[in-house]
Every structure is written in structure tokens, then in C-alpha cells.
Write an enzyme that holds these catalytic residues in place. Structure first.
Site, PDB file in Angstrom:
ATOM      1  N   PHE A 205      45.843  72.108  80.903  1.00  0.00           N
ATOM      2  CA  PHE A 205      47.206  72.257  80.378  1.00  0.00           C
ATOM      3  C   PHE A 205      47.584  71.070  79.486  1.00  0.00           C
ATOM      4  O   PHE A 205      48.115  71.251  78.386  1.00  0.00           O
ATOM      5  CB  PHE A 205      48.179  72.392  81.553  1.00  0.00           C
ATOM      6  N   ASP A 206      47.335  69.851  79.961  1.00  0.00           N
ATOM      7  CA  ASP A 206      47.702  68.648  79.200  1.00  0.00           C
ATOM      8  C   ASP A 206      47.025  68.626  77.837  1.00  0.00           C
ATOM      9  O   ASP A 206      47.667  68.390  76.806  1.00  0.00           O
ATOM     10  CB  ASP A 206      47.298  67.382  79.964  1.00  0.00           C
ATOM     11  N   THR A 207      45.709  68.840  77.847  1.00  0.00           N
ATOM     12  CA  THR A 207      44.955  68.760  76.603  1.00  0.00           C
ATOM     13  C   THR A 207      45.438  69.801  75.609  1.00  0.00           C
ATOM     14  O   THR A 207      45.638  69.494  74.416  1.00  0.00           O
ATOM     15  CB  THR A 207      43.451  68.972  76.879  1.00  0.00           C
TER      16      THR A 207
END
Length: 451
Positions: A205-207
Site C-alpha cells: 500500500f505504501d509503495t
């Protein structure tokens, strides 16, 4: 950087106004799964730190994604005992799902998250969110790979982290340094535009969010952090790494095929100085020249390789025409995206058609030079042919740039309308906070979650 569609409707970034008493400016989310042992000490320590050092009102949200141990009871007890703490329960696993659900529903203008193990020193929290509060940046991330970061962890995790960073830089052209550090923040208005496009509900999700933000032209602020590895971490490294690589492949393929609607995101704010209509200032001429020269050099090399290959089975005129046609299509596409900053599929066919007209002019120049060489020498050698073609292509390149700039990609995009200060403040001002009671979110029914 222009797009074929109008820029987004988000207001210009401004310093967040001083909030009324009790209204949270910052919402720190702690996503947890079966963390009954660490959750209590984490929240108490974070609450004490924020109460002592943070100059704005804040909230701590425990996002429990389908824990099966005593985590929900611990979260409920913390929410009942501390006014600035609330608990959220989701019935499906996934850190990305938890963050997306809580961030989308939060009323705080600045949203952050950190891992429950508090591996990152909390003194970096205020530097993390300050650029978002001031309006300087859109997202902020903690970086364990910055020069001034002080990190204590094993060689295995160090290798995986730096290797993943190299993969992101090589495959997705990412310029941020640390996608996996569990210490990030985002402005709420930016999150509401980006989050609907983020598909992953797990660790990638972050990337994915950072890649989309960077491609959209958002400003990402990086904060060096002090970080100590948690030896009791429950993260499954092999499975997480595999899922991350699958995510890199999915996002890279979407970017390559143009299936992501990034033209809706580019320049989401109306305060970029490069969008201003300034008289007497060349609109990106120097940058366009550099980009055009780089694309032109690569196109020339590509053209020469094609010509040499076609020359094995075709005459010089036919080989030249084929090589020039293929390289012209690639050149137009590269200049469209890299030199003149046009994104999205709108107008692509028209641009290629105009590029083919420019190709015809280049073909006339290079074919004419070959005809002149043949008239002067009955059987010219291959090196002489290449030298003549290089000279003709240099002349065609200058003409191509002028035609591209004045005709194919003219800088006619209207300047973004200025946003009235009152409207900007109204859009960025936080709304009244709801009572900090436990909240239960319905399971996400997005069909993509059936994966």
C-alpha cells in the site's frame, strides 16, 4: 508540466489555520493485528509524547484489522481511558485496507501512521508532519536510508530494504529513498484524491501510494530517522517481499500501458510556479532543449541500429525510410511525455499524425542527402553513408524541435485560476471532531478485495 486534461480541483496549499480547542489537526493511525502485548505500551508512550511536544490538538486511532486475540479489548480500554484515543475495528485483514479506511473517514487535515513496535524514534514525528501543516509538502516519509539516519538492524533486513529500494528506482523510476519505513504522513485533501487509485490492501500500500503521488507531481518530504529493529516483529519477510514484487510488476505494467488515470492527478494544486503565466520568461525552454537533446541522441542511436539492420536485406533508401519511420514514432512518443510533459491518452493520435508530417520532412532531408551521395559516388562505403546520414539528421533534428514546440506541442494550456484565500482556508480548515468513541467499520466490499 502540462496535461491534456484540466488540472485537479484541490486548492492551493496553505498553512493550516490554528484549530479550535479539541479539534484534532493530526490523526496518528496505528494499524494492528494480534498485538495485545505491545499495543498498550505503544499508545501510552505515543500519547505522552504528543501531549508533551505537539503544539496542536491530536488524535490516536487504533486500527484493528481482524485481530483474533485480545487486541480489540485492549484498544477499547485505551479509547475509554484516554480522550484523544479512539479504536476502529475492521473485519478483514490488511494494513493497507486499515489505513485506507481510517484515513478516508478521518476529519483531521493531517493523517499519519506508525508501526505498533515504535521502532522509529518519536522525536521525528513533529519534523514529519510540520511540512504538511505549513503547506510546504503533500506527503512526508521517514527514511532509514538517508545519510544522517541512525539505524540498528540486522544484515538481512538491511539487504532486503536496500535491494527493494534499488528495484523501485530501476523499475518504477522512484526517487524517494525508503518506501517500507512504517512512519508516514499525508494531507487529508491529497489522500482523498490518491487513495481511490491505490489497489493494494496489504504491505505494498505504501509503495503504491508514493509512486502515484510522485508521478502526480506531489511533493514528498523525507525525514531522516533513528530506527531500531524489532526482533519480535511478526512480519513474514519472504511473503511480504513476494507480494511487493507482484505489486511492482502490476504498477509498472499499468504505468507502461497508460491504464492509470494519472492525468487527473498531475498538478493537483494551483500553486505551482511553473504554471504561472509570466511575461518575458521562456516557458521551460531550457528544460525542453535538454530533454529534446537526450531523446534525440537516443533516437539517433536507435535509428542507426535499425538502419544497419535493415541494410542487410534492403537498399539504402528503403532501409532509411523504415528506420526513420520506426524511430520517428518512438521519438514523438518520448518527446510527448518526457520533453513537453503531456500525459494521458488525449490527443495522442493527433500528435503522432503531426509527428509523421515532421517525419516526412526529415525523410526528405535524409533521402535527399543519400541521393546526392549516390550521384557523387557510384558505390559509397557504409561508413560514408552513416556520416552523411548523421549530418542530415542533425539538420532535421533542429527543424524537428522547432516544429514540435511551435506546432505539435504548443504551450497553449491555460494557466490555473488563482484560488481565493478564503476558499483555500475553507477547504483546508479542519472540521469539528467527533467524540472519541470506538468505531466499527463495515467490511470493504470492493470487488478487487476478492483477490
Amino acid at each position: 508540466m502540462r496535461t491534456d486534461s484540466s488540472p485537479g480541483s484541490l486548492p492551493a496549499r496553505e498553512h493550516l489555520p490554528a484549530a479550535a480547542a479539541g479539534t484534532p489537526v493530526l490523526d496518528v493511525v496505528i494499524p494492528v493485528y494480534n498485538e495485545e502485548k505491545d499495543l498498550g505500551p505503544c499508545v501510552l508512550r505515543l500519547h505522552e509524547h504528543l501531549s508533551r511536544t505537539f503544539p496542536y490538538a491530536f488524535r490516536i486511532t487504533v486500527a484493528d484489522n481482524a485481530s483474533t486475540d485480545g487486541t480489540p479489548k485492549v484498544a477499547a480500554r485505551l479509547a475509554a481511558g484516554l480522550a484523544a484515543v479512539r479504536s476502529v475495528r475492521l473485519e478483514q485483514k490488511g494494513r493497507g485496507r486499515a489505513l485506507g479506511a481510517v484515513w478516508s473517514a478521518s476529519d483531521a487535515p493531517v493523517l499519519a501512521y506508525m508501526d505498533v513496535d515504535l521502532s522509529t524514534d518519536l522525536n521525528a514525528l513533529l519534523p514529519l508532519v510540520a511540512p504538511l501543516i505549513s503547506g510546504h509538502s503533500d506527503l512526508a516519509i521517514g527514511s532509514r536510508l538517508a545519510r544522517s539516519s541512525r539505524v540498528v538492524r540486522g544484515a538481512k533486513r538491511e539487504f532486503i530494504s536496500r535491494g527493494y529500494n534499488l528495484i523501485l528506482r530501476g523499475s518504477l523510476q522512484a526517487r524517494f529513498s525508503d518506501a517500507q519505513c512504517g512512519f508516514k504522513a499525508i494531507r487529508r485533501d491529497v489522500a482523498r484524491v490518491l487513495l481511490p487509485l491505490v489497489e493494494d490492501t496489504g504491505w505494498f500500500f505504501d509503495t503504491e501510494m508514493l509512486v502515484l503521488a510522485e508521478r502526480a507531481g506531489c511533493r514528498i518530504h523525507e525525514v531522516p530517522v533513528d530506527w531500531v529493529d524489532d526482533p519480535d516483529s511478526t512480519v513474514h519477510l519472504v511473503r511480504t517481499a513476494t507480494d511487493d514484487l507482484k505489486g511492482v510488476w502490476r504498477v509498472g505494467r499499468a504505468l507502461a500501458t497508460g491504464s492509470l488515470p494519472l492525468d487527473r492527478l498531475v498538478r493537483p494544486f494551483g500553486d505551482d510556479p511553473r504554471d504561472r503565466d509570466l511575461t518575458g520568461v521562456p516557458q521551460g525552454l531550457a528544460r525542453q532543449l535538454v530533454g529534446f537533446c537526450v531523446v534525440g541522441a537516443l533516437s539517433t542511436l536507435f535509428y542507426l541500429l535499425l538502419y544497419s539492420g535493415f541494410r542487410h536485406f534492403a537498399g539504402s533508401q528503403l532501409a532509411n525510410a523504415l528506420a526513420l519511420l520506426v524511430s520517428a514514432v518512438a521519438n514523438t512518443a518520448a518527446n510527448r511525455r518526457l520533453t513537453f510533459g503531456v500525459r494521458g491518452r488525449g490527443g495522442a493520435v493527433r500528435h503522432q499524425a503531426q509527428g509523421l508530417v515532421v517525419f516526412g520532412i526529415g525523410l526528405a532531408l535524409t533521402s535527399g542527402s543519400l541521393a546526392a551521395l549516390s550521384a557523387a559516388t557510384a558505390d559509397p562505403d557504409h561508413s560514408t553513408e552513416l556520416a552523411v546520414l548523421i549530418a542530415a539528421n542533425l539538420a532535421a533534428t533542429v527543424l524537428r524541435f522547432l516544429l514540435f514546440r511551435a506546432w505539435v506541442f504548443p504551450d497553449t494550456a491555460p494557466a490555473a485560476a488563482p484560488v481565493a484565500p478564503t476558499a483555500a482556508k475553507a477547504a483546508t480548515a479542519p472540521t469539528a471532531a467527533t467524540a472519541p468513541v470506538p468505531v466499527r467499520l463495515a467490511a470493504d466490499t470492493d470487488p478487487r478485495d476478492a483477490r
